[in-house]
Design a protein around this motif. Structure first.
Motif, PDB file in Angstrom:
ATOM      1  N   ASP A 162      37.359  61.619  35.154  1.00  0.00           N
ATOM      2  CA  ASP A 162      36.116  61.023  34.704  1.00  0.00           C
ATOM      3  C   ASP A 162      35.275  60.617  35.916  1.00  0.00           C
ATOM      4  N   TYR A 199      48.833  53.709  47.507  1.00  0.00           N
ATOM      5  CA  TYR A 199      47.609  54.496  47.633  1.00  0.00           C
ATOM      6  C   TYR A 199      47.555  55.635  46.613  1.00  0.00           C
ATOM      7  N   GLY A 201      48.671  55.423  43.701  1.00  0.00           N
ATOM      8  CA  GLY A 201      48.239  54.733  42.486  1.00  0.00           C
ATOM      9  C   GLY A 201      46.743  54.461  42.492  1.00  0.00           C
ATOM     10  N   LEU A 202      46.216  54.131  43.645  1.00  0.00           N
ATOM     11  CA  LEU A 202      44.776  53.875  43.731  1.00  0.00           C
ATOM     12  C   LEU A 202      43.972  55.128  43.415  1.00  0.00           C
ATOM     13  N   THR A 204      44.834  57.468  41.387  1.00  0.00           N
ATOM     14  CA  THR A 204      44.829  57.583  39.929  1.00  0.00           C
ATOM     15  C   THR A 204      43.695  56.774  39.317  1.00  0.00           C
ATOM     16  N   ARG A 205      43.590  55.547  39.792  1.00  0.00           N
ATOM     17  CA  ARG A 205      42.544  54.680  39.249  1.00  0.00           C
ATOM     18  C   ARG A 205      41.155  55.190  39.597  1.00  0.00           C
ATOM     19  N   MET A 206      41.004  55.684  40.808  1.00  0.00           N
ATOM     20  CA  MET A 206      39.680  56.148  41.220  1.00  0.00           C
ATOM     21  C   MET A 206      39.230  57.358  40.417  1.00  0.00           C
ATOM     22  N   SER A 208      40.073  57.936  37.236  1.00  0.00           N
ATOM     23  CA  SER A 208      39.929  57.631  35.821  1.00  0.00           C
ATOM     24  C   SER A 208      38.837  56.577  35.674  1.00  0.00           C
ATOM     25  N   SER A 209      38.262  56.501  34.492  1.00  0.00           N
ATOM     26  CA  SER A 209      37.276  55.444  34.296  1.00  0.00           C
ATOM     27  C   SER A 209      38.009  54.127  34.111  1.00  0.00           C
ATOM     28  N   SER A 210      37.289  53.018  34.268  1.00  0.00           N
ATOM     29  CA  SER A 210      37.938  51.721  34.135  1.00  0.00           C
ATOM     30  C   SER A 210      38.296  51.480  32.670  1.00  0.00           C
ATOM     31  N   ARG A 211      39.207  50.573  32.471  1.00  0.00           N
ATOM     32  CA  ARG A 211      39.911  50.347  31.213  1.00  0.00           C
ATOM     33  C   ARG A 211      39.033  50.499  29.974  1.00  0.00           C
TER      34      ARG A 211
ATOM     35  N   LEU B 202      34.102  52.313  43.093  1.00  0.00           N
ATOM     36  CA  LEU B 202      35.533  52.585  43.304  1.00  0.00           C
ATOM     37  C   LEU B 202      36.351  51.308  43.292  1.00  0.00           C
ATOM     38  N   ARG B 205      37.135  50.307  39.856  1.00  0.00           N
ATOM     39  CA  ARG B 205      38.236  51.090  39.291  1.00  0.00           C
ATOM     40  C   ARG B 205      39.585  50.665  39.873  1.00  0.00           C
ATOM     41  N   MET B 206      39.585  50.378  41.182  1.00  0.00           N
ATOM     42  CA  MET B 206      40.848  49.991  41.807  1.00  0.00           C
ATOM     43  C   MET B 206      41.374  48.668  41.271  1.00  0.00           C
ATOM     44  N   SER B 208      40.898  47.566  38.156  1.00  0.00           N
ATOM     45  CA  SER B 208      41.205  47.640  36.730  1.00  0.00           C
ATOM     46  C   SER B 208      42.317  48.661  36.533  1.00  0.00           C
ATOM     47  N   SER B 209      43.003  48.566  35.415  1.00  0.00           N
ATOM     48  CA  SER B 209      44.019  49.587  35.164  1.00  0.00           C
ATOM     49  C   SER B 209      43.326  50.855  34.688  1.00  0.00           C
ATOM     50  N   SER B 210      44.020  51.974  34.717  1.00  0.00           N
ATOM     51  CA  SER B 210      43.399  53.233  34.309  1.00  0.00           C
ATOM     52  C   SER B 210      43.193  53.232  32.801  1.00  0.00           C
ATOM     53  N   ARG B 211      42.308  54.097  32.383  1.00  0.00           N
ATOM     54  CA  ARG B 211      41.734  54.108  31.043  1.00  0.00           C
ATOM     55  C   ARG B 211      42.709  53.774  29.920  1.00  0.00           C
ATOM     56  N   ALA B 221      51.815  52.633  40.280  1.00  0.00           N
ATOM     57  CA  ALA B 221      50.841  52.111  41.242  1.00  0.00           C
ATOM     58  C   ALA B 221      51.138  50.668  41.628  1.00  0.00           C
TER      59      ALA B 221
END
Lengths: 223, 223
Positions: A162, A199, A201-202, A204-206, A208-211, B202, B205-206, B208-211, B221
């Motif tokens: 995303d 990193y 894991g980070l 992954t978060r970057m 994907s969109s936030s929760r 970014l 996103r970092m 927050s947890s992923s979607r 992570a």
DNA sequence: GTCTATAGGAAGATAGAC
DNA sequence: GTCTATCTTCCTATAGAC
């Protein structure tokens, strides 16, 4: 063995990238040079210091190497080739694109933590190279970026990610891992493995969109 | 005016951090030194080159500065003070912690893009400082880290952030912004503002947890 | 405050003995 | 292949005229 035949082709990506250099005098010189380059910089390092720390006289350096710059090029080339090799190998990881990118970020980060000294020289002393050597390194750098970018592009094409700025994400991921060589130290609180895990894991978060609809009061991300 | 009274206290965090130096000869010397330091390194820069590019003789440098190291310290100190000031100001942003951190990341990234030359010197030439000067800079660096860490800690305490390693996140956010000075160039495709916007996204996103339950086949992570 | 001149040493690289 | 000795250039910093 004349200087043209110093053997440094078998850099494995393991722990000491200069360990395969033959003969031993060239290896000691390269190690000594790397130590000094990484702590006081290329310009702050003298050929006399290098020779001395290698247990040799000042003139002996020029039996193994044509010039100080040639040692810098050796370090810089071996470093970039090794990092590229690690990234390329990780890009063969099976499974989802996200999983592959996690593995790439893990390995690339781990490499920069474990090889922070040579990586620092490779990143910060490019200005000391001759134009010809600089261009050879620039090509390796373009390949590193290309390997990362093509995987991110693949994830976007498959609708897995995303994000809207693939080039920006490529840059950010590489930057985060590379900058490890600036601040990481062997005696720190963080093991290389934990850092690499964190990193990956980070990333992954970057990607994907936030929760949920987390409040975004300012400008939006990655337009 | 003796060398002890070179005035560089009013660095505003704006565009040219050395612009307030008086007198003009010291300012020209500092600018010339910074240019050379950032392109060929401190060790690769000679006092003669600095003087020449400032339009002065080689001896004139020592009217404004005690030594080459003093110019390096000036650049390094001004750079760190300005970056710290920008981060501190952003840490006063009202609203949610997330909003505040977005603003901090935006401003800190913007600062590193706009001031990439002096920031590069400040980050990469620390080894050239005297032990006394190095310690003064180290204190500024601890303060920068502290400002970022305390905000992230606040968000964790308030339950706003879904992370488990505050120190790691602090490091990652600072690292991402600081590394901008390594690769950013004024003529590139990315404006400083767009980059800062992207990076502040970014950080969201970092933190927050992923979607949703996005597949996590590897290690998790930020343990 | 800027200049020229130079002290005093250290730099990168080479020559020739062994 | 390593050494000592040295060439030549360049370095940081200072001295003293103006």
């Amino acid at each position: 063995m004349p200087k043209e035949f110093v053997d440094f082709s078998r850099a494995p990506g393991g722990h000491d990238l200069l360990n395969d250099i033959e003969p031993a005098s060239a290896r000691r010189l390269a190690h000594a040079a790397l130590d000094s380059f990484s702590s006081v910089g290329y310009g702050g390092t003298t050929t006399r210091i290098i020779s001395e720390r290698a247990g040799l006289s000042s003139g002996a350096l020029y039996v193994s190497f044509k010039s100080k710059e040639e040692i810098l090029f050796l370090c810089t080339r071996v470093s970039h080739e090794s990092a590229l090799g690690v990234l390329r190998a990780a890009a063969e990881t099976p499974g989802s694109v996200m999983n592959r990118l996690r593995k790439m970020m893990y390995d690339f980060t781990l490499w920069h933590a474990r090889n922070h000294a040579i990586a620092r020289v490779a990143q910060y002393e490019l200005a000391g190279l001759t134009p010809e050597h600089h261009e050879l390194i620039a090509e390796l750098r373009r390949q590193i970026e290309s390997v990362m970018r093509s995987q991110i592009q693949l994830g976007v094409d498959q609708g897995e990610f995303d994000i809207e700025d693939q080039a920006g994400l490529t840059l950010a991921a590489l930057s985060l891992a590379i900058d490890v060589c600036r601040w990481y130290s062997d005696g720190g609180r963080l093991s290389a493995e934990r850092l690499a895990d964190s990193y990956s894991g980070l990333v992954t978060r970057m990607l994907s969109s936030s929760r949920d609809g987390a409040p975004r009061e300012g400008a939006d991300a990655l337009r």
